[in-house]
Scaffold this active site. Structure first.
Site, short mmCIF file in Angstrom:
data_model
loop_
_atom_site.label_atom_id
_atom_site.label_comp_id
_atom_site.label_asym_id
_atom_site.label_seq_id
_atom_site.Cartn_x
_atom_site.Cartn_y
_atom_site.Cartn_z
N GLU A 61 -7.06 -3.81 9.44
CA GLU A 61 -5.92 -2.97 9.06
C GLU A 61 -4.66 -3.81 8.84
O GLU A 61 -3.88 -3.54 7.95
CB GLU A 61 -5.65 -1.92 10.16
N THR A 98 0.03 1.91 1.76
CA THR A 98 0.50 2.17 3.12
C THR A 98 1.82 1.46 3.39
O THR A 98 2.74 2.02 3.97
CB THR A 98 -0.56 1.69 4.14
#
Lengths: 307, 307
Positions: free
Chosen positions: B129, B182
């Site tokens: 991530e 993101t």
């Protein structure tokens, strides 16, 4: 029923990470109240024993709460006399005003044949809180009326949830004999906070709620943490950090400010640990030379009790 | 075991009021992955089907996650080949990178005889991530690895709780075919917020967690509410307010942005309602002229599955 006698429990609001939303109900610490149906319409506070508080209905938290309830019912015919036997000191941070306002509406509701649910009664009891602190908050009256742990999701519209109460959970509360007014304790808070800090807080409150349902005392311990209000308000409380440290050393799951203080609460698994925690708290204030009261109580899952 | 084939599920992070802490796992939306133990030490991504993503181990989220895991084990002798069959589009907001990084560490852990618990694996998957978005967040990899609803109480030290999953809960997700990174979606957030707003949010997250345990769909509905992130991020998503409105009209319990968007999720009680919600979502984008994918899925309480 013409008369009812009640136990009106003390409560711990906020419970570390749950500022303004969480509360819990105490079992062995509280006031008593006698409410009597009389022929003269209206509400009269006839007696207050143990504390010097206003008898005038409009100036008394129990009085205004019952008036709000009767107004909602358009009830101008029934009359009630209320006697209040205070054991909880006003300004102690364990819901003194809430015990009186919640107790009063609970009792009158019983005498009227329960036109309202306990959840409904919260809104009326909040009128008492408004009189006491300027803010109509529910985080003490909700656990007093519903028992156990409560969460105020919203005050407008009112949405209060009763959470699960782990069976072995005990609270220890020490009340150093200094007064902190809720209104003052509110004023020193900052109106803004960092998003990062808020995320930590809502991670903790989510975890705390989970721990209550799964009765996971270790998770409960890890989530009893407040980075927002405690660092500011604890300045008003003598030897706060030392008390907190000694609670932990004595085996408490966690500790924090009870409501807006100055009382400090600790939660423990089992009565034995809760008693050890009480001794540890007392030792700190004995050393510092601050007078105190101490309460040890199981979490009261019932709330107000008819005696 | 020399080879393992996995279903690596999509996930919905944040879930309205749970920004950066809550996540849930999808059941019928996800990638597949084949991991093979080979003689040459190290990690090699041999094949990526369905998306144009880097094969170089250090630049691939699955690669870096497994490298972190092998490093923790001081394992320099074992070798693995990974084939990734992508169905989840990167940038869709339903945990494309998390599916790959969580799947990879899950599979390698299986092939190594499970030296780690699924909770342990979260930390390694977070490295993927970090590569994907710059932030080592756990709110997608946690539900992928643990299944159901998860709450990230803390990332340092890592403390992730698996919550209860109500049995009738379904998710509908619509992915409008635009990309929101993101990192970009994070940048537009404000770094500070009002205490009052934060209190509303933690009241809602506490209530949501309670609703998950008590399987109270009405409370779940009332608490699926976000005043902080959604009003800002929804600006990046076409017709967001209209989709939300139509979800509600179709009977959804609530809806919001999936992760950092642009996908919009809705939760419903029962598959039938979830399908109606899908039709309602599609109708909005058909009218606006935005291409989309739609997914309907039960909440997957297991997480990654061995095929």
């Amino acid at each position: 029923m013409k008369e009812i006698k009640l136990f009106c429990p003390g409560t711990i609001a906020n419970v570390s990470c749950g500022f303004d939303v969480l509360g819990l109900c105490l079992d062995t610490t509280g006031d008593e109240m006698v409410i009597r149906k009389v022929d003269t319409p209206g509400v009269k506070i006839t007696k207050i024993i143990g504390q010097d508080l206003p008898l005038a209905t409009e100036k008394n938290v129990a009085g205004v709460a019952v008036l709000a309830m009767l107004e909602k019912l358009n009830n101008t015919t029934d009359g009630f006399e209320i006697e209040i036997y205070k054991n909880i000191k006003p300004g102690s941070g364990i819901g003194s005003s809430a015990a009186s306002s919640a107790g009063a509406v609970y009792g009158v509701n019983e005498l009227l044949g329960k036109p309202f649910s306990n959840h409904d009664l919260i809104e009326f009891a909040m009128k008492g809180e408004e009189l006491a602190s300027g803010v109509p908050h529910a985080d003490n009256v909700a656990p007093a009326l519903l028992g156990g742990f409560t969460l105020v999701r919203s005050t407008s519209p009112l949405d209060v949830i009763k959470l699960n109460t782990p069976s072995l959970l005990y609270a220890t509360v020490i009340h150093p004999q200094i007064e902190v007014k809720t209104a003052d304790a509110r004023q020193i808070l900052k109106s803004k906070l960092r998003l990062k800090t808020a995320i930590t807080q809502w991670g903790n409150i989510g975890a705390l709620v989970s721990a209550l349902y799964t009765e996971d005392y270790e998770l409960l311990s890890r989530s009893l943490h407040d980075e927002i209000v405690e660092p500011i308000r604890s300045i008003l409380i003598p030897a706060f950090d030392k008390v907190k440290e000694e609670c932990k050393n004595a085996g408490a799951l966690g500790s924090g400010i009870s409501g807006s203080g100055p009382s400090i609460f600790a939660l423990s698994k089992g009565e034995e640990t809760a008693m050890k925690v009480a001794e540890a708290m007392k030792a700190v204030y004995d050393k510092v030379g601050v007078a105190y009261d101490v309460h040890i109580s199981k979490i009261n899952d019932q709330g107000i009790k008819i005696l």
